[in-house]
Scaffold this motif. Sequence first.
Motif, short mmCIF file in Angstrom:
data_model
loop_
_atom_site.label_atom_id
_atom_site.label_comp_id
_atom_site.label_asym_id
_atom_site.label_seq_id
_atom_site.Cartn_x
_atom_site.Cartn_y
_atom_site.Cartn_z
N SER A 57 34.38 48.24 43.99
CA SER A 57 35.16 47.69 42.88
C SER A 57 35.37 46.21 43.11
O SER A 57 35.34 45.73 44.25
CB SER A 57 36.51 48.40 42.73
N TYR A 58 35.57 45.51 42.02
CA TYR A 58 35.89 44.08 42.10
C TYR A 58 36.79 43.74 40.92
O TYR A 58 36.47 44.08 39.77
CB TYR A 58 34.63 43.22 42.05
N THR A 59 37.91 43.10 41.22
CA THR A 59 38.86 42.67 40.19
C THR A 59 38.88 41.16 40.12
O THR A 59 39.14 40.49 41.13
CB THR A 59 40.27 43.20 40.49
N CYS A 60 38.60 40.63 38.94
CA CYS A 60 38.67 39.19 38.69
C CYS A 60 39.85 38.94 37.76
O CYS A 60 39.87 39.45 36.63
CB CYS A 60 37.37 38.70 38.05
N ASP A 61 40.84 38.18 38.22
CA ASP A 61 42.02 37.94 37.39
C ASP A 61 42.05 36.52 36.82
O ASP A 61 43.10 35.97 36.53
CB ASP A 61 43.31 38.25 38.14
#
Length: 238
Positions: free
Chosen positions: A142-146
């Motif tokens: 998973s990867y979260t870009c905010d």
Amino acid sequence: MLSPTEPEPACHVDFETDDLTADEAAYRDFQDGLEDDLAPLAQHHADAHSFYVLFDRSATWGHPGMPQFLAVHVKRHEGTLTFEQAPLPLTAMAQSWLIHRGCPPDAIGLDPEMGPQPADEITRSLERRLAGDGDHFAMGYSYTCDDPDDMVTVVALRAQNERAPSPFRVVVEETDTDAWTYTLREGGFDTADEALQWCEDRLDAEAGPLPAVRPATAASRPTGVAKAPVPRPPGRTR
């Protein structure tokens, strides 16, 4: 999660542990693992159990791409406590983790005041399926870009059923910071490499449409643990 521009003051999370005891190592792990910068998105208390979906504001300052949600299960027994926790990239996955540890599905709904809302019925339907059937898949990446200009989370999953159609799935959540809504979409892939490549392309804003998940057939119904390896994350550094 709570605001597209300015973080609100931290919300106090009461884990109701003041009158409980634990061995020193377990209590230290509990205190160290649950930072002050947490906001409760959902919680449920029943007898000796408490279940929480928390937003971890500190994740944005940690390793790039880290999950921003924390599922916590606190168990009390004769004045002592034990706990489990899991960082997860989507709220529906945090709900699923808690449901499969005994939380009633209808008791862990998210507080609508604490974040963006689903943009459409497709999103709501997929969230319900992820929350209820999350144990049918293993998360590999998973990867979260905010970034406010492109708030996106990509998750690569592997079906536990080795005969499942589209055995590798990608779920992508995209947030519209102007409307303060989000969409959730799912795509199906035949290999881990294809799923991970789509994730990498999406994070670079170069991905095409998600391929559709193939419909189930009679041959895909028997269950079994997949023999394919869990996807390995691409070499992302940003």
